[in-house]
Design a protein around this motif. Structure first.
Motif, PDB file in Angstrom:
ATOM      1  N   ASN A 124       0.845  -1.207   0.000  1.00 47.37           N
ATOM      2  CA  ASN A 124       0.000   0.000   0.000  1.00 47.37           C
ATOM      3  C   ASN A 124       0.874   1.249   0.000  1.00 47.37           C
ATOM      4  O   ASN A 124       0.612   2.213  -0.716  1.00 47.37           O
ATOM      5  N   VAL A 156      -7.335  12.590   0.031  1.00 50.72           N
ATOM      6  CA  VAL A 156      -7.410  11.124   0.005  1.00 50.72           C
ATOM      7  C   VAL A 156      -8.767  10.695   0.549  1.00 50.72           C
ATOM      8  O   VAL A 156      -9.148  11.058   1.661  1.00 50.72           O
ATOM      9  N   VAL A 158     -11.237   7.560   1.533  1.00 47.34           N
ATOM     10  CA  VAL A 158     -11.228   6.132   1.900  1.00 47.34           C
ATOM     11  C   VAL A 158     -12.630   5.730   2.351  1.00 47.34           C
ATOM     12  O   VAL A 158     -13.423   6.580   2.762  1.00 47.34           O
ATOM     13  N   VAL A 162     -11.813   1.158   5.756  1.00 43.49           N
ATOM     14  CA  VAL A 162     -10.453   1.056   5.210  1.00 43.49           C
ATOM     15  C   VAL A 162      -9.564   0.265   6.169  1.00 43.49           C
ATOM     16  O   VAL A 162      -9.709   0.366   7.390  1.00 43.49           O
ATOM     17  N   VAL A 166      -3.556   0.984   5.291  1.00 41.30           N
ATOM     18  CA  VAL A 166      -3.635   2.083   4.314  1.00 41.30           C
ATOM     19  C   VAL A 166      -3.431   3.406   5.057  1.00 41.30           C
ATOM     20  O   VAL A 166      -2.694   4.285   4.600  1.00 41.30           O
ATOM     21  N   SER A 177      -4.072  10.826   9.522  1.00 42.58           N
ATOM     22  CA  SER A 177      -5.351  10.116   9.561  1.00 42.58           C
ATOM     23  C   SER A 177      -6.538  11.079   9.670  1.00 42.58           C
ATOM     24  O   SER A 177      -7.617  10.798   9.157  1.00 42.58           O
ATOM     25  N   LEU A 180      -7.985  12.488   6.220  1.00 45.84           N
ATOM     26  CA  LEU A 180      -8.662  11.638   5.241  1.00 45.84           C
ATOM     27  C   LEU A 180     -10.143  11.988   5.161  1.00 45.84           C
ATOM     28  O   LEU A 180     -10.757  12.356   6.163  1.00 45.84           O
ATOM     29  N   ARG A 182     -13.537  10.310   4.825  1.00 46.95           N
ATOM     30  CA  ARG A 182     -14.068   8.947   4.972  1.00 46.95           C
ATOM     31  C   ARG A 182     -15.486   8.908   4.439  1.00 46.95           C
ATOM     32  O   ARG A 182     -16.277   9.801   4.738  1.00 46.95           O
ATOM     33  N   CYS A 210      -9.110   5.332  -2.214  1.00 52.70           N
ATOM     34  CA  CYS A 210      -8.632   4.014  -1.776  1.00 52.70           C
ATOM     35  C   CYS A 210      -9.814   3.077  -1.604  1.00 52.70           C
ATOM     36  O   CYS A 210     -10.647   3.274  -0.708  1.00 52.70           O
ATOM     37  N   GLN A 212     -11.229  -1.161  -1.610  1.00 49.42           N
ATOM     38  CA  GLN A 212     -10.785  -2.394  -0.959  1.00 49.42           C
ATOM     39  C   GLN A 212     -11.393  -3.615  -1.639  1.00 49.42           C
ATOM     40  O   GLN A 212     -12.577  -3.631  -1.947  1.00 49.42           O
ATOM     41  N   ASP A 241      -6.745  -1.852  -2.253  1.00 50.90           N
ATOM     42  CA  ASP A 241      -6.087  -2.724  -1.276  1.00 50.90           C
ATOM     43  C   ASP A 241      -6.761  -4.096  -1.371  1.00 50.90           C
ATOM     44  O   ASP A 241      -7.896  -4.265  -0.944  1.00 50.90           O
TER      45      ASP A 241
END
Ligand SMILES: Cc1ncc(COP(=O)(O)O)c(C=O)c1O
Length: 446
Positions: A124, A156, A158, A162, A166, A177, A180, A182, A210, A212, A241
């Motif tokens: 990742n 970014v 996610v 996630v 990642v 973090s 991000l 979300r 990102c 999954q 991912d």
């Protein structure tokens, strides 16, 4: 290896016993090597977990196919540094060949670049470093030279589910973090495409999405095709991912789960999970080799490159000197072949469904997820009393019986036990024995 299916899955020795057996002061003088190895084997063995055995269902842990163990012995004996072609032409070519096989097997973008790293966390990291380079380059910023501190802001996005690796990888790349975006996930942990569509609009910042393939608890897959549509409409880099879920692509029965993977800009997976290669072995694929190489490559006068311009492994990895991990991956792919990989993946999924079907017949047990892959989420719900405590206690009792091993987790505010069927040697009988152990623990607790 011969007894890995028979011995207690979790060891009986205590922390103190292991410290005593393995500890003591550093010897002043040399000790005979054979005696050292004998003593190490004797002292370590009571502290080993039978993770390569057929009834280890903890985390997402593959076993070690016999050919891959033998390839690892060779790797250690040959002791090649897989950094540069001149250090080991064979290691470089094996990575090249295995990488091509993998792109073909998994239906990834032809011509993608490949790197062999320690695990999916580093995969990742490598992919997201390529994404960072590619997106910032597009807006005229050279992140390798000018750094991130004054760079245009990267966004970014996610899913709420996630994987933590990642987040860890992004942290290493300078994206915290709390930075991000979300987006909501559904009851199985899949990113909601409509939530992504809402989140991605309204900003022209260079964006990484990102997604999954295979949630670590449920095994569920994000809807990659819908996500790729949204990402491409906004010029975003799509990273997937797929630590274990990507292997669904090797099976005709299961590859619908990863439809759209050929539209990902990068993806990451593990060989030490479902391909059953010994630790450590992760893989990264990038559909934009120039961005991948720019993010990883370094030069120094003494790092001599071959005039034939072969693939130089260190152009693609975050490490310089490294173990020749490609040999074991090559051995796995060559010994299994295309049909063998598909069979391994399909068998594990079949066994996961068998697990769930058996456990469902027990009134106090509820299966929390749709068993679409190799993961089963189990909760113990007694007629009365605290289901969280009952689930945790059942996990403890199963672990204590040592017929199999599985761990606990939290899922949507509930305690659950996680079963991951990822080992090449697990049989129906292993699943039945293990399910009986779980049922016994559930009843004993009640
Ligand atoms: C979805 C997912 N991504 C990443 C990882 C991290 O993989 P590794 O521990 O091999 O680095 C895992 C591990 O379970 C995972 O399930």
């Amino acid at each position: 290896m011969a007894t890995r299916g028979d011995r207690a899955v979790w060891p009986t020795s205590t922390l103190a016993e292991l410290r005593t057996a393995l500890g003591g002061p550093l010897p002043l003088d040399p000790i005979d090597e054979t005696a050292v190895i004998d003593a190490l084997a004797r002292a370590a063995e009571p502290g080993l977990v039978a993770t390569t055995g057929p009834r280890y269902f903890g985390f997402v842990t593959g076993g070690a196919l016999p050919a891959t163990v033998a390839a690892e012995w060779l790797t250690a004996t040959w002791d090649q540094n897989a950094g540069l072609y001149v250090m080991s032409p064979a290691a470089s070519i094996v990575e090249e060949v295995a990488g091509r096989w993998l792109i073909d097997l998994l239906g990834l973008v032809p011509g993608s670049s490949v790197a062999f790293v320690t695990g999916c966390h580093m995969a990742n990291f490598t992919a997201l470093a390529a994404a960072r380079h590619g997106l910032l380059r597009r807006v005229g910023w050279d992140v390798e030279a000018d750094g991130l501190q004054d760079a245009p802001k990267l966004r970014v996005i996610v899913g709420d589910e996630v994987h933590v690796s990642v987040i860890g990888a992004l942290r290493l790349l300078g994206i915290g973090s709390r930075q991000l975006v979300r987006v909501l996930a559904d009851d199985q942990g899949r990113m909601r495409p409509e939530a992504l569509a809402n989140a991605i609009g309204g900003s022209s910042a260079p964006t990484i999405v990102c997604a999954q393939a295979g949630n670590v608890n449920t095994g569920a897959f994000d809807a990659l095709e819908a996500i790729a549509d949204i990402a491409s409409r906004h010029g975003a880099w799509l990273h997937v991912d797929g630590a274990f879920g990507l292997w669904a692509a090797a099976s005709d029965q299961l590859k619908h789960h990863v439809r759209g993977i050929d539209r990902a800009d990068s993806c990451a997976t593990d060989a030490h999970k479902w391909l059953n290669v010994p630790y450590d072995s992760g893989l990264v694929f990038v559909a934009h080799p120039a961005a991948h190489r720019a993010a990883m490559s370094m030069n120094a006068a003494y790092l001599v490159r071959s005039p034939d311009e072969p693939r130089e492994p260190m152009d693609w990895t975050p490490e310089s000197s490294r173990r020749a991990r490609g040999f074991a991956v090559y051995a796995a792919l060559r010994s299994l072949g295309r049909s063998g990989v598909a069979d391994l993946v399909e068998r594990c999924c079949r066994l996961a469904r068998r697990f769930a079907d058996r456990l469902r017949t027990e009134p106090a047990i509820r299966i929390l997820n749709d068993v679409v892959l190799n993961q089963v989420l189990v909760r113990v719900e007694p007629v009365s009393g605290d289901a969280d405590a009952a689930t945790r206690e059942t996990v403890r009792l199963v672990q204590e019986e040592r017929i199999c091993w599985l761990g606990g987790t939290r899922w949507h505010g509930m305690d659950a036990m996680r079963i991951s069927v990822s080992n090449w040697s697990t049989t129906e009988e292993d699943v039945d024995r293990s399910a009986e152990s779980i049922v016994r623990a559930t009843r004993q607790r009640a």
